[in-house]
Enzyme design. Structure first.
Site: not given
Ligand code: PRP
Length: 194
Positions: A59, A114-115, A118, A146, A167, A174, A180
């Site tokens: 990601g 990191e993208d 979560d 998040k 999401f 993705d 992506r």
């Protein structure tokens, strides 16, 4: 030329979410402005120290590529890839390293890129894994956090956007490995469980 940031998109038919509508959430321009800001902060923090930036595949590839092009310091890059098992939406679970870094990080300043954070499982795993190699420092950078979901007992040093528990798709993230390459971030129009 086609609109680079359409308000709505449809998930490709080949995905299990095929033909569902996505709506624009963060535009490519907003992302680029944020990445510029984050790169300036990182450049100031690590000037003269040649950090190793470690991107978490898959990601983070796009954020990493944009971020490093805006750094005005010496740096190195490396990548790793992990896989999570167990409860995907809970903060517990098992993490397995699928691809390790090649660099020796002992005595180095490490910056994990990191993208999205979560549940926090990935960064928790990476923190303990990196610290085993006794780097000088470990810094965490994420484009998206998040904040309502992440279960962390340490702060993420640099966060681009705090995002709700939805999401997210695009800019490296993705849906069934698709989409992506979008320059903007999208969410499902009909609210969907993550
Ligand atoms: C995503 C993302 C992070 C991780 C964050 O990766 O890139 O690495 O999940 O989630 P966590 O905080 O709950 O651990 P994913 O496993 O979807 O793989 P990908 O990067 O290849 O899409």
């Amino acid at each position: 030329m086609a609109d680079p940031d359409p308000q709505e998109l449809t998930v490709p038919e080949s995905s299990r979410f095929g033909e569902q509508a996505l709506e624009l959430f963060i535009t490519g321009d907003e992302i680029q402005a944020k990445v510029t800001e984050m790169a300036a902060l990182l450049s100031d923090r690590f000037r003269g120290r040649c950090p190793i930036l470690i991107g978490v595949l898959n990601g983070a590839f796009m954020f990493m590529a944009d971020l490093v092009r805006r750094l005005d310091i010496d740096f190195e890059v490396d990548f790793l890839k992990i896989s999570s098992y167990g409860s995907e939406t809970a903060s517990t679970g098992t993490v397995r390293l699928l691809k390790d870094i090649s660099a020796d990080i002992t005595g180095r300043d490490v910056v994990i890129v990191e993208d999205i954070v979560d549940t926090g499982l990935t960064v928790r795993f990476l923190r303990s894994r990196m610290e085993e190699a006794t780097p000088t420092s470990v810094t965490f950078v994420t484009l998206l956090l998040k904040h309502e979901v992440a279960n962390l007992d340490f702060p993420i040093d640099y966060v681009g956007f705090n995002v709700p528990n939805r999401f997210l798709v695009g800019y490296g993230l993705d849906v069934d490995q698709k989409l992506r390459g979008l320059r903007s971030l999208y969410v499902f129009k009909e609210s969907r469980d993550v």
